[in-house]
Design an enzyme around this catalytic site. Structure first.
Site, PDB file in Angstrom:
ATOM      1  N   CYS A   1       0.844  -1.188   0.000  1.00 19.99           N
ATOM      2  CA  CYS A   1       0.000   0.000   0.000  1.00 19.99           C
ATOM      3  C   CYS A   1       0.880   1.239   0.000  1.00 19.99           C
ATOM      4  CB  CYS A   1      -0.878  -0.026   1.247  1.00 19.99           C
ATOM      5  SG  CYS A   1      -1.946   1.399   1.411  1.00 19.99           S
TER       6      CYS A   1
ATOM      7  N   HIS B   1      -9.306  -3.694  -1.557  1.00 20.89           N
ATOM      8  CA  HIS B   1      -8.290  -2.937  -0.814  1.00 20.89           C
ATOM      9  C   HIS B   1      -8.672  -1.450  -0.749  1.00 20.89           C
ATOM     10  CE1 HIS B   1      -3.850  -2.106   0.120  1.00 20.89           C
ATOM     11  NE2 HIS B   1      -4.338  -0.903  -0.134  1.00 20.89           N
TER      12      HIS B   1
HETATM   13 ZN    ZN Z   1      -3.737   1.036   0.143  1.00 28.21          ZN
END
Ligand code: ZN
Length: 168
Positions: A93, A135
């Site tokens: 991320c 996500h």
């Molecule tokens: Zn992320």
């Protein structure tokens, strides 16, 4: 055209529930455009509003077939349903520094959302595409992928991050 600054964990905006978007105007189109540029600049495959400090229900997702021909999808107020199957896959991320981990996600998911003009979207996503959407939608609810890994791995990452932040 402007690049936005990506905030990183443990910034509190990453924990906020993003607010629904009700106005589809030039400002929103600009925000979506900036987010796409910011995502490509950071070499990400998805970016949610919270990640640039804007806790609103917007996410951009890279759907390019090649690097020469970039294409992205804008999801406004996305909601997921009819999750099917379960698959473990590696995730990272842009808001979680120097870390990857395997996360379990639905293999197939139905997505309802609006586009940047407010038109309804309704489609089924599978595999990697479904993973990225799950996500990003997590981000809009204040959830990070590190919340979905074991407590042991979370503690390991906490220690790693502490060291990382001390060095800065
Ligand atoms: Zn992320």
């Amino acid at each position: 055209m402007a690049l936005r600054k990506i905030v990183t964990h443990p910034h509190p905006v990453l924990r906020e529930q993003a607010a629904a978007i009700t106005e589809f105007n030039a400002e929103l189109r600009q925000l979506a455009q900036d987010m796409a540029e910011t995502m490509y600049d950071a070499e990400g495959v998805g970016l949610a509003g919270n990640q640039i400090g804007v806790a609103r229900q917007i996410a951009v997702i890279d759907i390019s077939a090649s690097e020469e021909e970039r294409k992205h999808l804008v999801l406004i107020n996305p909601a997921l349903s009819e999750g099917e199957g379960c698959e473990s896959g590696k995730e990272g991320c842009l808001s979680v520094l120097e870390y990857n981990a395997k996360v379990e996600r639905f293999k197939k998911i139905r997505v309802t959302a609006q586009d940047v003009e407010g038109r309804p979207l309704d489609f089924v996503a599978e595999d990697r595409f479904a993973r990225i959407i799950q996500h990003e939608v997590d981000h809009l609810h204040g959830t990070l992928f590190i919340d979905r890994i074991s407590r042991l791995k979370q503690d390991m990452y906490k220690r790693k991050l502490k060291k990382l932040l001390e060095k800065k």
